[in-house]
Design a protein around this motif. Structure first.
Motif, PDB file in Angstrom:
ATOM      1  N   ASN A   1      65.104  11.074  24.551  1.00  0.00           N
ATOM      2  CA  ASN A   1      66.279  10.837  25.002  1.00  0.00           C
ATOM      3  C   ASN A   1      67.385  11.659  24.942  1.00  0.00           C
ATOM      4  N   VAL A   2      67.954  11.956  26.054  1.00  0.00           N
ATOM      5  CA  VAL A   2      68.944  12.999  26.168  1.00  0.00           C
ATOM      6  C   VAL A   2      70.189  12.726  25.308  1.00  0.00           C
ATOM      7  N   GLU A   3      70.710  11.461  25.508  1.00  0.00           N
ATOM      8  CA  GLU A   3      71.917  10.984  24.818  1.00  0.00           C
ATOM      9  C   GLU A   3      71.754  10.710  23.559  1.00  0.00           C
ATOM     10  N   THR A   4      70.540  10.043  23.094  1.00  0.00           N
ATOM     11  CA  THR A   4      70.665   9.646  21.581  1.00  0.00           C
ATOM     12  C   THR A   4      69.723  10.570  20.847  1.00  0.00           C
ATOM     13  N   GLY A   5      68.999  11.541  21.480  1.00  0.00           N
ATOM     14  CA  GLY A   5      68.150  12.471  20.791  1.00  0.00           C
ATOM     15  C   GLY A   5      67.046  12.003  20.032  1.00  0.00           C
ATOM     16  N   LYS A   6      66.753  10.700  20.347  1.00  0.00           N
ATOM     17  CA  LYS A   6      65.466   9.964  19.705  1.00  0.00           C
ATOM     18  C   LYS A   6      64.211  10.106  20.840  1.00  0.00           C
ATOM     19  N   PHE A   7      63.037  10.039  20.241  1.00  0.00           N
ATOM     20  CA  PHE A   7      61.968   9.799  21.189  1.00  0.00           C
ATOM     21  C   PHE A   7      61.518   8.569  21.499  1.00  0.00           C
ATOM     22  N   TYR A   8      61.031   8.561  22.503  1.00  0.00           N
ATOM     23  CA  TYR A   8      60.410   7.057  22.927  1.00  0.00           C
ATOM     24  C   TYR A   8      59.118   7.525  23.563  1.00  0.00           C
ATOM     25  N   ILE A   9      58.228   6.207  23.454  1.00  0.00           N
ATOM     26  CA  ILE A   9      56.769   6.483  24.373  1.00  0.00           C
ATOM     27  C   ILE A   9      56.977   5.870  25.636  1.00  0.00           C
ATOM     28  N   HIS A  10      56.546   6.626  26.690  1.00  0.00           N
ATOM     29  CA  HIS A  10      56.409   6.637  28.070  1.00  0.00           C
ATOM     30  C   HIS A  10      55.066   6.498  28.660  1.00  0.00           C
ATOM     31  N   GLU A  11      54.890   5.310  29.291  1.00  0.00           N
ATOM     32  CA  GLU A  11      53.599   4.972  29.778  1.00  0.00           C
ATOM     33  C   GLU A  11      53.662   5.063  31.430  1.00  0.00           C
ATOM     34  N   GLU A  12      53.099   5.801  32.086  1.00  0.00           N
ATOM     35  CA  GLU A  12      52.858   5.901  33.562  1.00  0.00           C
ATOM     36  C   GLU A  12      51.399   6.004  34.244  1.00  0.00           C
ATOM     37  N   LYS A  13      51.506   5.328  35.250  1.00  0.00           N
ATOM     38  CA  LYS A  13      50.344   5.367  36.145  1.00  0.00           C
ATOM     39  C   LYS A  13      50.160   6.671  36.672  1.00  0.00           C
ATOM     40  N   VAL A  14      49.048   7.446  36.805  1.00  0.00           N
ATOM     41  CA  VAL A  14      48.718   8.405  37.572  1.00  0.00           C
ATOM     42  C   VAL A  14      48.011   8.396  38.708  1.00  0.00           C
ATOM     43  N   GLY A  15      47.155   7.265  38.784  1.00  0.00           N
ATOM     44  CA  GLY A  15      46.309   7.185  40.022  1.00  0.00           C
ATOM     45  C   GLY A  15      44.956   6.216  39.845  1.00  0.00           C
ATOM     46  N   ARG A  16      44.519   5.889  41.089  1.00  0.00           N
ATOM     47  CA  ARG A  16      43.371   5.117  41.007  1.00  0.00           C
ATOM     48  C   ARG A  16      42.217   5.721  41.323  1.00  0.00           C
ATOM     49  N   GLN A  17      41.032   5.210  40.723  1.00  0.00           N
ATOM     50  CA  GLN A  17      39.878   5.772  40.758  1.00  0.00           C
ATOM     51  C   GLN A  17      39.321   6.227  42.445  1.00  0.00           C
ATOM     52  N   TYR A  18      39.265   5.333  43.102  1.00  0.00           N
ATOM     53  CA  TYR A  18      38.612   5.690  44.553  1.00  0.00           C
ATOM     54  C   TYR A  18      39.908   5.989  45.290  1.00  0.00           C
ATOM     55  N   THR A  19      40.973   5.465  45.529  1.00  0.00           N
ATOM     56  CA  THR A  19      42.047   5.429  46.313  1.00  0.00           C
ATOM     57  C   THR A  19      42.579   7.135  46.149  1.00  0.00           C
ATOM     58  N   ASP A  20      42.774   7.419  44.851  1.00  0.00           N
ATOM     59  CA  ASP A  20      43.395   8.754  44.616  1.00  0.00           C
ATOM     60  C   ASP A  20      42.370   9.883  44.102  1.00  0.00           C
ATOM     61  N   ASP A  21      41.193   9.405  44.094  1.00  0.00           N
ATOM     62  CA  ASP A  21      40.044  10.397  43.469  1.00  0.00           C
ATOM     63  C   ASP A  21      40.341  10.827  42.007  1.00  0.00           C
ATOM     64  N   MET A  22      40.941   9.821  41.281  1.00  0.00           N
ATOM     65  CA  MET A  22      41.313  10.111  40.135  1.00  0.00           C
ATOM     66  C   MET A  22      40.058  10.145  39.020  1.00  0.00           C
ATOM     67  N   THR A  23      40.302  10.971  37.960  1.00  0.00           N
ATOM     68  CA  THR A  23      39.192  11.004  36.686  1.00  0.00           C
ATOM     69  C   THR A  23      39.708  11.096  35.407  1.00  0.00           C
ATOM     70  N   PRO A  24      39.261  10.837  34.612  1.00  0.00           N
ATOM     71  CA  PRO A  24      39.769  10.892  33.160  1.00  0.00           C
ATOM     72  C   PRO A  24      40.511  12.218  32.933  1.00  0.00           C
ATOM     73  N   ALA A  25      39.516  13.264  33.456  1.00  0.00           N
ATOM     74  CA  ALA A  25      39.861  14.668  33.132  1.00  0.00           C
ATOM     75  C   ALA A  25      41.215  15.243  34.044  1.00  0.00           C
ATOM     76  N   LYS A  26      41.210  14.521  35.162  1.00  0.00           N
ATOM     77  CA  LYS A  26      42.591  15.039  35.846  1.00  0.00           C
ATOM     78  C   LYS A  26      43.871  14.533  35.577  1.00  0.00           C
ATOM     79  N   ALA A  27      43.643  13.264  34.997  1.00  0.00           N
ATOM     80  CA  ALA A  27      44.734  12.400  34.408  1.00  0.00           C
ATOM     81  C   ALA A  27      45.137  13.035  33.027  1.00  0.00           C
ATOM     82  N   ALA A  28      44.373  13.863  32.181  1.00  0.00           N
ATOM     83  CA  ALA A  28      44.602  14.253  31.214  1.00  0.00           C
ATOM     84  C   ALA A  28      45.314  15.620  31.557  1.00  0.00           C
ATOM     85  N   ARG A  29      44.987  16.281  32.521  1.00  0.00           N
ATOM     86  CA  ARG A  29      45.757  17.540  33.138  1.00  0.00           C
ATOM     87  C   ARG A  29      47.159  17.210  33.600  1.00  0.00           C
TER      88      ARG A  29
END
Length: 104
Positions: free
Chosen positions: A36-64
Motif C-alpha cells: 500500500n503506497v499510503e501506509t507502506g503495509k503489504f496486503y494480499i491481493h487475489e485476482e481472476k486471470v482466466g477461464r479454462q476454455y473461454t480464455d484457454d487458460m492453464t495453471p502454467a499460464k496463470a503462474a506466468r
C-alpha cells in the motif's frame, strides 16, 4: 466455492458453470502481495486471470501472469479498468465540433 490447489505457488482454481456450453469449467486465480503506497503495509491481493476454455487458460499460464504482475510488467484487471475509465472521462471532456457548435 471451494478452492483447488495447483502445483504452482500462488495459483488456484475454482469450478463454475461453463460459459457458452454445458459442463464445468475451471476458473484460475492468482494470489500475490501488494504494498500500500499510503501506509507502506503489504496486503494480499487475489485476482481472476482466466477461464479454462473461454480464455484457454492453464495453471502454467496463470503462474506466468502472476510473475508478470509481481514484476510490474503486466497490469492487474483493476488497473486496466481504472485506465479505461480515465480515458472515457477524458474523451467526454474533449471538445468536438458538435459541442463547440452547441455552445456557440
Amino acid at each position: 466455492m471451494k478452492r483447488f490447489k495447483t502445483k504452482y505457488p500462488g495459483v488456484f482454481y475454482r469450478e463454475s458453470q461453463r460459459i457458452g456450453g454445458s459442463g464445468i469449467e475451471k476458473v484460475y486465480y492468482v494470489v500475490f502481495k501488494r504494498k500500500n503506497v499510503e501506509t507502506g503495509k503489504f496486503y494480499i491481493h487475489e485476482e481472476k486471470v482466466g477461464r479454462q476454455y473461454t480464455d484457454d487458460m492453464t495453471p502454467a499460464k496463470a503462474a506466468r501472469m502472476r510473475a508478470e504482475i509481481i514484476e510490474g510488467k503486466r497490469k492487474t484487471r483493476k488497473e486496466i479498468i481504472a485506465d479505461q475509465e480515465e480515458l472515457r472521462k477524458a474523451e467526454s471532456r474533449r471538445y468536438t465540433i458538435d459541442r463547440l457548435w452547441n455552445e456557440y
